[in-house]
Write an enzyme that holds these catalytic residues in place. Structure first.
Site, PDB file in Angstrom:
ATOM      1  N   HIS A 124       0.839  -1.192   0.000  1.00  0.00           N
ATOM      2  CA  HIS A 124       0.000   0.000   0.000  1.00  0.00           C
ATOM      3  C   HIS A 124       0.882   1.254   0.000  1.00  0.00           C
ATOM      4  O   HIS A 124       1.141   1.872   1.035  1.00  0.00           O
ATOM      5  CB  HIS A 124      -0.930  -0.031   1.214  1.00  0.00           C
ATOM      6  CG  HIS A 124      -2.193   0.756   1.029  1.00  0.00           C
ATOM      7  ND1 HIS A 124      -3.228   0.339   0.213  1.00  0.00           N
ATOM      8  CD2 HIS A 124      -2.595   1.933   1.548  1.00  0.00           C
ATOM      9  CE1 HIS A 124      -4.213   1.211   0.250  1.00  0.00           C
ATOM     10  NE2 HIS A 124      -3.838   2.206   1.047  1.00  0.00           N
ATOM     11  N   GLU A 159      -2.176   2.430  -6.000  1.00  0.00           N
ATOM     12  CA  GLU A 159      -2.378   3.815  -6.419  1.00  0.00           C
ATOM     13  C   GLU A 159      -1.105   4.607  -6.683  1.00  0.00           C
ATOM     14  O   GLU A 159      -0.696   5.442  -5.874  1.00  0.00           O
ATOM     15  CB  GLU A 159      -3.237   4.551  -5.374  1.00  0.00           C
ATOM     16  CG  GLU A 159      -4.648   4.017  -5.298  1.00  0.00           C
ATOM     17  CD  GLU A 159      -5.585   4.911  -4.489  1.00  0.00           C
ATOM     18  OE1 GLU A 159      -5.107   5.849  -3.821  1.00  0.00           O
ATOM     19  OE2 GLU A 159      -6.792   4.656  -4.546  1.00  0.00           O
ATOM     20  N   TYR A 221     -14.123   6.293  -6.201  1.00  0.00           N
ATOM     21  CA  TYR A 221     -14.886   6.695  -5.014  1.00  0.00           C
ATOM     22  C   TYR A 221     -16.200   7.266  -5.529  1.00  0.00           C
ATOM     23  O   TYR A 221     -16.231   8.269  -6.228  1.00  0.00           O
ATOM     24  CB  TYR A 221     -14.075   7.664  -4.148  1.00  0.00           C
ATOM     25  CG  TYR A 221     -13.101   6.872  -3.305  1.00  0.00           C
ATOM     26  CD1 TYR A 221     -13.442   6.459  -2.025  1.00  0.00           C
ATOM     27  CD2 TYR A 221     -11.892   6.440  -3.832  1.00  0.00           C
ATOM     28  CE1 TYR A 221     -12.593   5.671  -1.270  1.00  0.00           C
ATOM     29  CE2 TYR A 221     -11.032   5.645  -3.098  1.00  0.00           C
ATOM     30  CZ  TYR A 221     -11.395   5.266  -1.817  1.00  0.00           C
ATOM     31  OH  TYR A 221     -10.567   4.456  -1.075  1.00  0.00           O
ATOM     32  N   GLU A 249     -10.029  -1.479  -4.762  1.00  0.00           N
ATOM     33  CA  GLU A 249     -10.449  -0.495  -3.743  1.00  0.00           C
ATOM     34  C   GLU A 249     -11.520   0.414  -4.324  1.00  0.00           C
ATOM     35  O   GLU A 249     -11.384   0.928  -5.429  1.00  0.00           O
ATOM     36  CB  GLU A 249      -9.238   0.338  -3.289  1.00  0.00           C
ATOM     37  CG  GLU A 249      -9.568   1.399  -2.244  1.00  0.00           C
ATOM     38  CD  GLU A 249      -8.336   2.205  -1.843  1.00  0.00           C
ATOM     39  OE1 GLU A 249      -7.248   1.584  -1.684  1.00  0.00           O
ATOM     40  OE2 GLU A 249      -8.426   3.437  -1.720  1.00  0.00           O
ATOM     41  N   TRP A 283     -13.458  -0.181   0.590  1.00  0.00           N
ATOM     42  CA  TRP A 283     -12.620   0.539   1.553  1.00  0.00           C
ATOM     43  C   TRP A 283     -13.512   1.175   2.616  1.00  0.00           C
ATOM     44  O   TRP A 283     -14.385   1.957   2.260  1.00  0.00           O
ATOM     45  CB  TRP A 283     -11.819   1.608   0.803  1.00  0.00           C
ATOM     46  CG  TRP A 283     -10.846   2.367   1.635  1.00  0.00           C
ATOM     47  CD1 TRP A 283     -11.037   3.589   2.227  1.00  0.00           C
ATOM     48  CD2 TRP A 283      -9.515   1.975   1.967  1.00  0.00           C
ATOM     49  NE1 TRP A 283      -9.915   3.987   2.905  1.00  0.00           N
ATOM     50  CE2 TRP A 283      -8.963   3.004   2.767  1.00  0.00           C
ATOM     51  CE3 TRP A 283      -8.729   0.848   1.701  1.00  0.00           C
ATOM     52  CZ2 TRP A 283      -7.658   2.945   3.280  1.00  0.00           C
ATOM     53  CZ3 TRP A 283      -7.445   0.796   2.198  1.00  0.00           C
ATOM     54  CH2 TRP A 283      -6.919   1.828   2.964  1.00  0.00           C
ATOM     55  N   LYS A 288     -12.394   5.082  12.156  1.00  0.00           N
ATOM     56  CA  LYS A 288     -12.125   6.503  11.977  1.00  0.00           C
ATOM     57  C   LYS A 288     -13.425   7.222  11.632  1.00  0.00           C
ATOM     58  O   LYS A 288     -14.279   6.688  10.938  1.00  0.00           O
ATOM     59  CB  LYS A 288     -11.098   6.695  10.860  1.00  0.00           C
ATOM     60  CG  LYS A 288     -10.634   8.127  10.680  1.00  0.00           C
ATOM     61  CD  LYS A 288      -9.582   8.206   9.577  1.00  0.00           C
ATOM     62  CE  LYS A 288      -9.099   9.640   9.379  1.00  0.00           C
ATOM     63  NZ  LYS A 288      -8.092   9.746   8.296  1.00  0.00           N
ATOM     64  N   GLU A 290     -15.092   8.964   9.466  1.00  0.00           N
ATOM     65  CA  GLU A 290     -15.151   9.441   8.089  1.00  0.00           C
ATOM     66  C   GLU A 290     -16.146   8.604   7.301  1.00  0.00           C
ATOM     67  O   GLU A 290     -16.528   7.506   7.711  1.00  0.00           O
ATOM     68  CB  GLU A 290     -13.773   9.422   7.436  1.00  0.00           C
ATOM     69  CG  GLU A 290     -13.153   8.056   7.277  1.00  0.00           C
ATOM     70  CD  GLU A 290     -11.775   8.115   6.623  1.00  0.00           C
ATOM     71  OE1 GLU A 290     -11.140   9.189   6.646  1.00  0.00           O
ATOM     72  OE2 GLU A 290     -11.328   7.084   6.096  1.00  0.00           O
TER      73      GLU A 290
END
Length: 326
Positions: A124, A159, A221, A249, A283, A288, A290
């Site tokens: 990663h 990525e 996303y 992802e 993902w 957290k 978020e």
């Protein structure tokens, strides 16, 4: 016999008879391969694996790297694939703590083998070309350990940073693939795409040659303003040209982890993956605060989560997995 094969055989031999006959994802699909531009199973059919990515093996996500969490993802979420996202550059990542980080990856991979699901061993990193020696050492160790174990998929560069060219990514991929293939001649290797795993159309014009069982990562996303129809068109073009893709992802929010969880944007992306029978890992497993986190702050580090301990994203992904991974 290699250590990982012993792990695989031991997990079978020590499992009760009723569990041995259970149709785990790996029992159903077997060793994966790339054929005619698609990832296919032992019967030549795209398996469409669906699952979840662990978060960075750092910060808040690190505490969820344990067998109990993976077992819960298998038994309750019904995942068929998980992704172990090993941090490389940040403090306490692989560059600083290679032994500790490698053990975290192995812990997830070994439990995935035991549970009969697939696992992405994910380097990663956004700047893998700058960490070639470390990457070679890591994937050499992984390939020696897991050669011939059908559960394991190698994801060699998460990525690539936005300004890094495909030529740079490709050169790195050739070197790491060459190292892996010294020890593991068959397991699938996932190669990163430029611009944070988005420019798969560029890759499709000049893919790796000379290696078998190579596929490519595609990330999105769903609510990100920059990840809409134009991005899907890139992937559609790559698929049309015969580039084998896996969505290693994706998130329900924006690429920064936050943003709005908008079903009007998420559902078209989800249907696109279903229509194209693409395997995916959502993902991410972390508490957290978020949008893309699947767990509420303070959720147990041992799994067993109630619906109240899941975020809206967690509830959505769990429902999708339970409905589709039967």
């Amino acid at each position: 016999m290699k250590k990982a094969i012993w792990i695989f055989l031991l997990s079978v031999l020590t499992t009760p008879i009723f569990a041995q006959t259970a149709q785990t994802p790996v029992a159903i699909n077997g060793a994966l391969r790339v054929e005619n531009g698609r990832i296919v199973n032992q019967n030549g059919v795209p398996p469409q694996l669906r699952g979840i990515s662990f978060s960075w093996s750092l910060w808040q996500g690190r505490k969820y790297y344990n067998p109990a969490v993976l077992d819960w993802l298998v038994s309750d979420f019904k995942v068929s694939i998980v992704r172990a996202s090993m941090g490389v550059e940040p403090a306490h990542g692989y560059l600083q703590e290679p032994v500790a980080q490698t053990r975290l990856e192995e812990g997830v991979a070994d439990e995935a083998i035991k549970q009969g699901v697939y696992v992405l061993i994910d380097w990663h990193d956004h700047h893998s070309n700058q960490h070639l020696a470390g990457s070679k050492a890591f994937f050499t160790e992984m390939a020696k350990r897991y050669a011939g174990v059908p559960n394991v998929i190698y994801e060699i560069w998460n990525e690539p940073w936005g300004a890094i060219s495909w030529d740079t990514v490709k050169n790195y991929a050739v070197q790491i693939t060459t190292e892996i293939r010294k020890y593991d001649t068959n397991n699938i290797i996932i190669v990163g795409s430029p611009h944070w795993d988005q420019d798969v159309d560029v890759v499709a014009a000049n893919p790796l040659t000379g290696f078998k069982n190579i596929a490519y990562s595609f990330h999105f996303y769903a609510s990100d303003p920059n990840h809409q129809a134009k991005l899907r068109a890139k992937a559609d073009l790559a698929l049309k040209k015969g580039l084998p893709l896996m969505v290693t992802e994706w998130g329900v929010g924006e690429s920064n982890g936050n943003g709005k969880f908008d079903l009007n944007l998420v559902n078209p992306w989800f249907q696109w993956m279903e229509d194209n029978k693409l395997s995916w890992a959502n993902w991410n497993i972390t508490d957290k605060n978020e949008t893309t986190a699947l767990l509420m702050p303070g959720a147990s580090v041992k799994g067993g989560w109630t619906e109240g301990q899941l975020t809206p994203a967690g509830i959505y992904i769990r429902e999708k997995l339970r409905a589709l991974n039967k």
